[in-house]
Motif scaffolding. Structure first.
Motif, short mmCIF file in Angstrom:
data_model
loop_
_atom_site.label_atom_id
_atom_site.label_comp_id
_atom_site.label_asym_id
_atom_site.label_seq_id
_atom_site.Cartn_x
_atom_site.Cartn_y
_atom_site.Cartn_z
N GLU A 88 27.86 71.88 52.51
CA GLU A 88 29.61 71.80 52.34
C GLU A 88 30.64 70.22 52.68
OE1 GLU A 88 32.79 75.30 52.73
OE2 GLU A 88 30.67 75.38 53.97
N SER A 132 34.55 67.87 48.62
CA SER A 132 33.96 68.22 49.83
C SER A 132 34.11 67.62 51.12
CB SER A 132 32.30 68.85 49.25
OG SER A 132 32.37 69.39 48.01
N THR A 182 34.99 75.61 50.92
CA THR A 182 35.00 75.09 49.95
C THR A 182 33.32 75.48 49.45
OG1 THR A 182 33.40 72.72 50.76
CG2 THR A 182 35.70 72.89 49.37
#
Length: 292
Positions: free
Chosen positions: A65, A88, A261
């Motif tokens: 992530e 990200s 995300t």
């Protein structure tokens, strides 16, 4: 062929495996050619030996992530679900995300960053405080500090995960979340936990945690937090899908907490709950994320 990337090596590995298997099964049900891949520190090279056209990233936390796997896929010219590597990486760090949001007049509680080994600036906002690692999700490493003498232990707990901790003014209120799917908001969810902190156990394993969707907000309140969520999401450069978390205080004023995300995709997870409230089945949700 779709590669469903799961597992990883962050503190959220266990949940990533649950999420990944759920996504993998949903793709199979939708007759999508796919395989699951449990990513570790050691086996990235073996991923490239497989032939696939796109990666469905279900890796939570660091390594999945934070832009790392996204940057590796970009180098190979392989498309993937969700946000790009830069967005990200930004969203993974709660402190840098808050800095960005603060420049755009979004609603935030006061906070400072505490770096391990450096003198801490004076904290000029009142107790209680929330102390959390800047680079972990799922409420891992978070402590509620009610007295100044509890701060050192709270910082040690946060620094166990990385050398940077975020100290925020604690906002008393209820937690809400807004999922975003292909540039549209889904209905908000109110989270009712029997813990003082909506922690890792509450999120993934407690049967006492309640998720209200619809959340009980007025139409105006719902539109307001959806608008804030979408603005916060887009400012970071995030794309595809994600989730924005809030606390609403006793006066129903929203405060942004963080952005995810690669949110969870388990039976307890919030994006599937919000999708269901919009008459989107889990299988349809997975396909929408894949094609987003």
């Amino acid at each position: 062929m779709i590669a469903v990337l799961m597992g990883g090596y962050s503190a959220e590995r266990e949940i990533s495996l649950l999420s990944g298997h759920a996504v993998y099964e949903a793709l199979l049900k939708s007759n999508v050619d796919c395989f699951s891949f449990d990513l570790t520190h050691e086996n990235l090279e073996s991923l490239w030996e497989k032939e696939f056209d796109k990666a469905f990233i279900v890796l939570h936390g660091r390594g999945g992530e934070d832009g790392y796997i996204q940057s590796q896929l970009i180098k190979k010219g392989i498309p993937f679900t969700g946000s790009n590597a830069i967005a990200s990486n930004l969203c993974m760090n709660k402190a840098t995300t808050k800095d960005l949001w603060s420049n755009h007049s979004l609603p935030l509680s006061p906070s400072i960053v505490a770096i391990k080994g450096q003198n801490l600036d004076s904290i000029n906002f009142p107790l209680p405080w929330a102390v959390k690692p800047t680079l972990e999700g799922s409420s891992i490493g978070i402590t509620k500090v009610k007295n100044q003498n509890e701060l050192d232990e709270a910082l040690k707990a946060a620094w166990h995960y990385n050398d940077e901790a975020l100290i925020e003014q604690w906002v008393e209120g209820d937690e809400y979340t807004v999922a975003i799917l292909n540039n549209k908001t889904l209905p908000s969810i109110k989270i009712i936990s029997d813990h003082d902190i909506y922690d890792y156990h509450s999120k993934y394993f407690s049967n006492k945690t309640e998720y209200l969707c619809p959340s009980g907000l007025t139409i105006a309140q719902e539109k307001n937090i959806q608008m804030i969520a979408l603005k916060a999401f887009n400012l970071t450069g995030a794309s595809g899908w994600g989730r924005v978390d809030f606390i609403l205080d006793k006066n129903m004023k929203p405060y942004l907490l963080e952005i995810n995300t690669v949110p969870g995709m388990t039976s307890h997870s919030l994006v599937p709950i919000a999708a269901k409230a919009s008459n989107i089945s889990f299988e349809e949700l997975v396909i929408k994320i894949l094609n987003g």
